[in-house]
Design an enzyme around this catalytic site. Structure first.
Site, PDB file in Angstrom:
ATOM      1  N   GLU A   1     -16.220   6.043   3.792  1.00  9.38           N
ATOM      2  CA  GLU A   1     -15.747   5.557   5.057  1.00  9.38           C
ATOM      3  C   GLU A   1     -15.484   6.377   6.296  1.00  9.38           C
ATOM      4  OE1 GLU A   1     -11.368   4.303   4.813  1.00  9.38           O
ATOM      5  OE2 GLU A   1     -10.796   6.215   3.493  1.00  9.38           O
TER       6      GLU A   1
ATOM      7  N   LYS B   1      -2.512   6.783   1.221  1.00  8.16           N
ATOM      8  CA  LYS B   1      -2.407   7.145   2.571  1.00  8.16           C
ATOM      9  C   LYS B   1      -1.390   8.090   2.717  1.00  8.16           C
ATOM     10  CE  LYS B   1      -2.268   4.872   7.286  1.00  8.16           C
ATOM     11  NZ  LYS B   1      -3.574   5.271   7.677  1.00  8.16           N
TER      12      LYS B   1
ATOM     13  N   ARG C   1       0.748  -1.005   0.049  1.00 15.48           N
ATOM     14  CA  ARG C   1       0.001  -0.074   0.072  1.00 15.48           C
ATOM     15  C   ARG C   1       0.878   1.445  -0.055  1.00 15.48           C
ATOM     16  NH1 ARG C   1      -4.448   0.145   4.506  1.00 15.48           N
ATOM     17  NH2 ARG C   1      -2.888   1.063   5.807  1.00 15.48           N
TER      18      ARG C   1
HETATM   19  C1  PLP Z   1      -8.684   6.652   6.225  1.00 20.49           C
HETATM   20  C2  PLP Z   1      -8.644   5.373   6.839  1.00 20.49           C
HETATM   21  N1  PLP Z   1      -9.318   4.276   6.310  1.00 20.49           N
HETATM   22  C3  PLP Z   1      -8.850   2.990   6.558  1.00 20.49           C
HETATM   23  C4  PLP Z   1      -7.981   2.703   7.808  1.00 20.49           C
HETATM   24  C5  PLP Z   1      -7.729   1.273   8.003  1.00 20.49           C
HETATM   25  O1  PLP Z   1      -6.806   0.756   7.157  1.00 20.49           O
HETATM   26  P1  PLP Z   1      -6.157  -0.712   7.889  1.00 20.49           P
HETATM   27  O2  PLP Z   1      -6.707  -1.437   8.374  1.00 20.49           O
HETATM   28  O3  PLP Z   1      -4.882  -1.039   6.756  1.00 20.49           O
HETATM   29  O4  PLP Z   1      -5.299   0.128   9.134  1.00 20.49           O
HETATM   30  C6  PLP Z   1      -7.013   3.694   8.185  1.00 20.49           C
HETATM   31  C7  PLP Z   1      -6.068   3.330   8.816  1.00 20.49           C
HETATM   32  O5  PLP Z   1      -5.064   2.898   8.394  1.00 20.49           O
HETATM   33  C8  PLP Z   1      -7.310   5.037   7.537  1.00 20.49           C
HETATM   34  O6  PLP Z   1      -6.467   6.104   7.944  1.00 20.49           O
END
Ligand code: PLP
Length: 339
Positions: A219, A183, A80
């Site tokens: 989300e 991210k 990612r």
């Molecule tokens: C905006 C956002 N969505 C979803 C997630 C969840 O992703 P993950 O399960 O890979 O931590 C995160 C945290 O990392 C996030 O910052």
């Protein structure tokens, strides 16, 4: 080292002994360096400062009942991060360099991995930033990759207790064809005003709608959204949400529990048909939702019994945690044991 009260840790920063760093210069990544400094030295015109050329990751290490340290799905975070780098034109770190760095920094800070009984974990924070001086808007030629770690407790103070969330139609976090699936720091800066407003009104976090039509669930600020109806695990499909490693794992677990997994657009109105809903992520794990208030329309969607996490949330939470802490066999090969 000062005694740490492991069971009262919050999701905050605490200094640890070492961090690790890799520099990208002259078109290539250098050697892994170990540092005991919490500072970095950078140019005042670095692209990360001015044009937001930065990406970060978040993953965790867990100490099992057997004393072993397990890191959860680190290759997924490595991939990612590469995707985020491609999204904002930064140099991509090879997957094996990422995983080597994660292992090294956890090994170096082993005694900061909380004991099994505490239910806490070691949060691992990789960061990749543009370092060269640039005044015109264009990508950096030099980058710094680093990882620090810090022991953490639950992201939301209430832990696994269901809490209220808010839809706030006056704010968008990301654009439909923008950087939501990466991210990158800018997404989080863009979420601060709505997030603070939601907190001041008593909500745990914002549930964002798609920015184009304001019709579909995207989300939550720091986590993906999922819901349960009958035997289905339902989660949004959208180009403007972060592909969550936790959500991906929960989809696998749900399927293996005999559930149907639906990854598709979810209209806001459909919220009224769900029996359970939750936010999921590395930090949030599963944070069950008590209700979602659509604050600008005064509509409210309530899930399950007040004050109690729903049965499917409980089952998925227990299953995921059992794998992460080594209480159940790692049949999916999600875990790397730190030797
Ligand atoms: C905006 C956002 N969505 C979803 C997630 C969840 O992703 P993950 O399960 O890979 O931590 C995160 C945290 O990392 C996030 O910052």
């Amino acid at each position: 080292m000062k005694e740490i009260d492991w069971s009262s840790l919050s999701f905050g920063y605490m200094p640890t002994d070492y961090n690790v760093r890799i520099n990208y210069r002259d078109g290539k990544w250098g050697e892994l360096e170990v540092s005991d400094s919490e500072q970095i030295n950078m140019h005042i015109a670095a692209t990360c400062l001015h044009y937001g050329q930065e990406t970060f990751e978040g993953l965790k290490a867990f100490r099992g009942r057997d004393g072993k340290i397990r890191i959860f799905r680190m290759e997924e975070n490595a991939k990612r991060m590469q995707s985020s780098c491609a999204g904002i034109l930064m140099a991509q770190l090879p997957i094996e360099r990422f995983t080597e760095a994660v292992l090294k920094v956890v090994q170096l800070n082993k005694h900061f991995v909380p004991p099994y009984e505490s239910g806490a974990s070691l949060y691992i924070r990789p960061l990749l930033i543009g370092m060269s001086a640039q005044v015109g808007v264009s990508p950096s030629k030099e980058y710094l990759f680093l990882i620090f770690v810090t022991p953490v407790g639950p992201y939301f103070k209430t832990g696994f207790k269901p809490t209220p969330y808010a839809i706030m139609r006056q704010y968008d976090r990301v654009a439909p064809l923008g950087t939501g699936r990466f991210k990158v720091g800018g997404n989080y800066a863009a979420s601060l005003v709505a997030g603070e407003k939601a907190h001041s009104l008593g909500y745990s976090a914002v549930v964002y709608l798609d920015a184009k039509e304001k019709k579909y669930i995207d989300e939550s600020g720091p986590a993906n959204f999922f819901a349960i109806r009958g035997n289905s695990y339902i989660t949004p499909k959208s180009d403007s949400i972060l592909p969550s490693v936790t959500n991906k794992s929960l989809m696998t677990l749900a399927k293996d529990l005999g559930m149907t997994v639906e990854c598709r657009s979810i209209e806001v109105d459909e919220l009224s048909t769900f029996e359970e809903a939750g936010a999921c992520g590395t930090a949030a794990v599963i944070s069950p939702m008590e209700r979602i208030d659509d604050v600008d329309t005064d509509k409210s969607y309530v899930f399950g019994k007040k004050g109690e996490a729903g049965p499917v949330c409980v089952k998925l939470y227990n299953k995921l945690r059992a794998i992460q802490y080594g209480d159940e066999p790692d049949i999916y090969h999600w875990v790397t044991i730190v030797e």
